[in-house]
Design a protein around this motif. Sequence first.
Motif, PDB file in Angstrom:
ATOM      1  N   ARG A  44       0.803  -1.110   0.018  1.00  0.00           N
ATOM      2  CA  ARG A  44       0.109   0.024  -0.204  1.00  0.00           C
ATOM      3  C   ARG A  44       0.948   1.174  -0.228  1.00  0.00           C
ATOM      4  O   ARG A  44       2.180   1.220   0.351  1.00  0.00           O
ATOM      5  N   ILE A  45       0.272   2.302  -0.464  1.00  0.00           N
ATOM      6  CA  ILE A  45       0.988   3.835  -0.550  1.00  0.00           C
ATOM      7  C   ILE A  45       0.105   4.454   0.266  1.00  0.00           C
ATOM      8  O   ILE A  45      -1.135   4.732  -0.091  1.00  0.00           O
ATOM      9  N   ALA A  46       0.409   5.088   1.466  1.00  0.00           N
ATOM     10  CA  ALA A  46      -0.393   5.828   2.166  1.00  0.00           C
ATOM     11  C   ALA A  46      -0.920   7.168   1.490  1.00  0.00           C
ATOM     12  O   ALA A  46      -0.008   7.688   0.285  1.00  0.00           O
ATOM     13  N   PRO A  47      -2.117   7.667   1.662  1.00  0.00           N
ATOM     14  CA  PRO A  47      -2.505   8.849   1.120  1.00  0.00           C
ATOM     15  C   PRO A  47      -1.234   9.902   1.164  1.00  0.00           C
ATOM     16  O   PRO A  47      -0.440  10.049   2.251  1.00  0.00           O
ATOM     17  N   PHE A  48      -1.101  10.885   0.235  1.00  0.00           N
ATOM     18  CA  PHE A  48      -0.133  11.858  -0.020  1.00  0.00           C
ATOM     19  C   PHE A  48       1.167  11.243  -0.381  1.00  0.00           C
ATOM     20  O   PHE A  48       2.538  11.842  -0.418  1.00  0.00           O
ATOM     21  N   ASP A  50       3.261   8.890   0.860  1.00  0.00           N
ATOM     22  CA  ASP A  50       4.078   8.592   2.044  1.00  0.00           C
ATOM     23  C   ASP A  50       3.518   8.235   3.133  1.00  0.00           C
ATOM     24  O   ASP A  50       2.296   8.997   3.355  1.00  0.00           O
ATOM     25  N   PRO A  51       3.941   7.488   3.970  1.00  0.00           N
ATOM     26  CA  PRO A  51       4.868   6.216   3.550  1.00  0.00           C
ATOM     27  C   PRO A  51       4.269   4.926   2.902  1.00  0.00           C
ATOM     28  O   PRO A  51       3.204   4.987   2.298  1.00  0.00           O
ATOM     29  N   ILE A  52       5.351   4.178   2.573  1.00  0.00           N
ATOM     30  CA  ILE A  52       4.977   2.971   1.856  1.00  0.00           C
ATOM     31  C   ILE A  52       4.842   1.790   2.671  1.00  0.00           C
ATOM     32  O   ILE A  52       5.794   1.590   3.513  1.00  0.00           O
ATOM     33  N   MET A  53       3.756   0.750   2.463  1.00  0.00           N
ATOM     34  CA  MET A  53       4.059  -0.655   3.092  1.00  0.00           C
ATOM     35  C   MET A  53       4.415  -1.610   2.205  1.00  0.00           C
ATOM     36  O   MET A  53       3.892  -1.521   1.091  1.00  0.00           O
ATOM     37  N   SER A  62       6.717  -0.684   6.987  1.00  0.00           N
ATOM     38  CA  SER A  62       6.571   0.788   6.466  1.00  0.00           C
ATOM     39  C   SER A  62       7.821   1.499   6.454  1.00  0.00           C
ATOM     40  O   SER A  62       8.671   1.559   7.418  1.00  0.00           O
ATOM     41  N   ILE A  63       7.887   2.086   5.375  1.00  0.00           N
ATOM     42  CA  ILE A  63       9.090   2.834   5.176  1.00  0.00           C
ATOM     43  C   ILE A  63       8.913   4.116   4.515  1.00  0.00           C
ATOM     44  O   ILE A  63       7.697   4.097   3.865  1.00  0.00           O
ATOM     45  N   ARG A  64       9.543   5.351   4.707  1.00  0.00           N
ATOM     46  CA  ARG A  64       9.353   6.461   3.959  1.00  0.00           C
ATOM     47  C   ARG A  64       9.876   6.585   2.671  1.00  0.00           C
ATOM     48  O   ARG A  64      10.543   5.937   2.485  1.00  0.00           O
TER      49      ARG A  64
ATOM     50  N   LYS B 234      -7.540   5.175   1.485  1.00  0.00           N
ATOM     51  CA  LYS B 234      -7.309   6.842   1.471  1.00  0.00           C
ATOM     52  C   LYS B 234      -8.648   7.616   2.025  1.00  0.00           C
ATOM     53  O   LYS B 234      -8.269   8.714   2.350  1.00  0.00           O
ATOM     54  N   TYR B 238      -9.380   6.763   6.966  1.00  0.00           N
ATOM     55  CA  TYR B 238      -9.654   8.144   7.793  1.00  0.00           C
ATOM     56  C   TYR B 238     -10.848   7.952   8.408  1.00  0.00           C
ATOM     57  O   TYR B 238     -10.885   8.367   9.648  1.00  0.00           O
ATOM     58  N   PHE B 326       0.577   4.451  10.485  1.00  0.00           N
ATOM     59  CA  PHE B 326       1.153   4.698   8.872  1.00  0.00           C
ATOM     60  C   PHE B 326       0.188   5.600   8.237  1.00  0.00           C
ATOM     61  O   PHE B 326       0.764   6.513   7.184  1.00  0.00           O
ATOM     62  N   ASP B 329       1.436   9.210   9.325  1.00  0.00           N
ATOM     63  CA  ASP B 329       2.884   9.658   9.419  1.00  0.00           C
ATOM     64  C   ASP B 329       3.130  10.877   8.441  1.00  0.00           C
ATOM     65  O   ASP B 329       3.805  12.017   8.806  1.00  0.00           O
ATOM     66  N   ALA B 330       2.698  10.816   7.199  1.00  0.00           N
ATOM     67  CA  ALA B 330       2.912  11.988   6.495  1.00  0.00           C
ATOM     68  C   ALA B 330       2.674  13.107   6.838  1.00  0.00           C
ATOM     69  O   ALA B 330       3.328  14.354   6.558  1.00  0.00           O
ATOM     70  N   PHE B 441      10.878   6.080   9.378  1.00  0.00           N
ATOM     71  CA  PHE B 441       9.417   5.561   9.891  1.00  0.00           C
ATOM     72  C   PHE B 441       9.547   4.113   9.549  1.00  0.00           C
ATOM     73  O   PHE B 441       8.800   3.322   8.783  1.00  0.00           O
ATOM     74  N   ILE B 442      10.745   3.380   9.709  1.00  0.00           N
ATOM     75  CA  ILE B 442      10.643   1.995   9.626  1.00  0.00           C
ATOM     76  C   ILE B 442      10.025   1.212  10.805  1.00  0.00           C
ATOM     77  O   ILE B 442      10.303   1.088  12.025  1.00  0.00           O
ATOM     78  N   MET B 443       8.747   0.494  10.756  1.00  0.00           N
ATOM     79  CA  MET B 443       8.021   0.164  11.459  1.00  0.00           C
ATOM     80  C   MET B 443       7.417  -1.062  11.002  1.00  0.00           C
ATOM     81  O   MET B 443       7.067  -1.260   9.851  1.00  0.00           O
ATOM     82  N   LEU B 445       4.514  -3.809  10.430  1.00  0.00           N
ATOM     83  CA  LEU B 445       3.166  -3.764  10.587  1.00  0.00           C
ATOM     84  C   LEU B 445       2.557  -5.357  10.887  1.00  0.00           C
ATOM     85  O   LEU B 445       2.671  -6.034  10.212  1.00  0.00           O
TER      86      LEU B 445
END
Lengths: 76, 657
Positions: A44-48, A50-53, A62-64, B234, B238, B326, B329-330, B441-443, B445
């Motif tokens: 998945r790619i988060a909205p905006f 960033d970040p990326i799963m 998850s990483i940026r 997306k 939320y 996740f 974060d942005a 943001f290395i996490m 899941l």
Amino acid sequence: MSLTTLATCTTGESAKLQGIDDEQLSIQLFCMGCIPGEIITIERIAPFGDPIMISVEDSFISIRKVDAEKMRIEKI
Amino acid sequence: MQVAEKFKIEDKVRIVLVGNPNSGKSSLFNALTGLNQRVGNFPGVTVEKKIGHFKVNDKIKAEIIDLPGTYSLSPRSEDEQVTFDYLNDSNRTDIPEIIVVIADASNLKRNLLLASQLIDLEKPTILALNMMDIVERNKQTIDIDLMAKEFGIPVVPINARLGKGTEQLKDIISSYKVPPFKKFVDNHETKDALDNTLVRYEKIKRIINACLTSNGETKTALLTKKIDKVLTHKVFGYLIFLFTLFIIFQAIFSWSSIPMDLIENGFLVFGNWLGDVLPQGILNDLLVNGVLAGLGGIVIFIPQIALLFTFIAILEDTGYLSRVSFLMDALLKRFGLSGRSIIPLLGGAACAVPAIMSARTISNKKERLLTIFITPLISCSARIPVYTLIIALIIPADQQLWSFNLQGIVMMVLYLLGFIAAIATSWVMKRLVKSDERSHFIMELPIYRSPRWSNVGITIVNKVKVFLFEAGKIIIAVSIILWVLSSYGPGEEMARIDEKYQEMISNPDADKSHISEQMASEKLEVSYAGHIGKFIEPAIKPLGFDWKIGISIITSFAAREVFVGTMATLYSVGDEENTASIKEKMARATNPKTGEKVYSRATGFSLLIFYAFALQCMATVAIVVKETGGWKWPIIQLLYMGALAYFSSLIVYQVFS
């Protein structure tokens, strides 16, 4: 076959990790099972954007995006 | 070799539990110890140290230490450093020690990396393979004996969630014989740490290929992927998050009101009873009005804290919380925070104390500090009584704005202001606080799982205990100081008031409760607290506050809601019938010199802003001291929030008056 970085991949794409151009990042990702030769899938790619799963074997991480830009991959 | 000769378990053994995060380490710890555990701190750092006890067999007792989860022995956070230091410390020789490394068998390769590093420490080690249920569901089998041979240490399959395999683990512990050590990877043969890791993985892969047989496809991750399509969507992602928040806050406010009332009344009844049975005097007064009142002030928040942590523990245990981080974060990154900051910021709306405690999951020190720094700006539940009283004073209940209740709108604006101040502060702090530490943001899941209720229960008990004892110590100390300040005064004034009222009380027709209230308020005026109030009056006059508000601001430092109680005492003067509520009394209050109302709109708004921004909560200060490991940050925080409150109130008062 094309060499690029993980940041260029879109959701659902898989790629083979070639290397990580950052020592600190390598230390962190290696010990989480994300090592050269492994197949990485963009889950998945988060909205905006960033970040990326990503998934590696059975782990989800998850990483940026800035970090994904340092991960050299070969698209498959 | 030395270790092998010395190692002999007589009646005591220390078990050191190590493992990856999410490997089931806490489950195994809880399965072995139950509630026979306590949470402390590692010396010098704020990392939680969990110690428990259990019986290995009739003869042997074990002490078990749960080290913070780590992916490898190359530490990258405060938590992991603690694990690293503890494992490398060879000074503990009091009792024999066995390392139990727990590995998630459904994710072997990564988990065995840590195990391989531990083997090379050449200390007694046992490998526990957890989550064997998932391995079976995936139609895989693991050759345990072969694996034990390959690694050169005992291997035991367990299911920590169900407590399966713990008996076998105990058997292995009780009959533990140190095997001849053989290096898994010789560090001298590898170039650097990265190469070393890769060499280890190569060897681990070979072992897994030999030990693991797969007869089908793995299925567990599929369900997680499906759930993630909805929960990290997306739009829906939320919305679901907002809905979850709504439910949590509803629950925290509505479910906790009954136990909170019970606790409040309980303390009142107990205090009255204690006041009656103990001989009259200073000790009586100190116990009832100092210690017990202070204690009641803390205990009353336990229902909210317990509920908040119940929800957070459930969300965390299921894996949902990492998805929320996740998603956020942005957004939070721009303000110098991390996706993980969302947990403390949410919790801050209930109570800043548990919220600040939950900031521990943020690995980057600067992000964690910023989160701790701004969390008290979020309007917490203790501000509600103050907001309610002042808003009711300055805004008529029936006044509307665009057909909405204006009182409600003002309340909402105050919450919004708190949030904006928090975010803006973080944005500024991001530029001021220097940090060489890179922010990632290395996490991980984790896959979705149903919550382990016993883990949730034990988490709540532990968190409440920490809150009660750690914050409690300081709260009681300050309560006693406040009691002394408001019960004693300089010179003879106190005694004169006592004399004056002595006659009135001895009159059988007198309304005793009313008289004693009046006496209390006159005494407060001449007490040290009253003198301090008068002393600071010139400083707070530009904000529209008089000395009575000054006293309340000082006593509010015990807890914000003390404002209401102090006001109740102060305004009991001049109400002969004693029928009016605090609100009515305050509404009638006038300035003796000008004849103007004390609680004008300008003063009201000014006071609201002051309470929204000022750090008037010693429990918060106490927990920040504990979490940041010193007085530097809590003092900066106290001064900053004080200045922010002062100048914002000054501006508001000058604009409205």
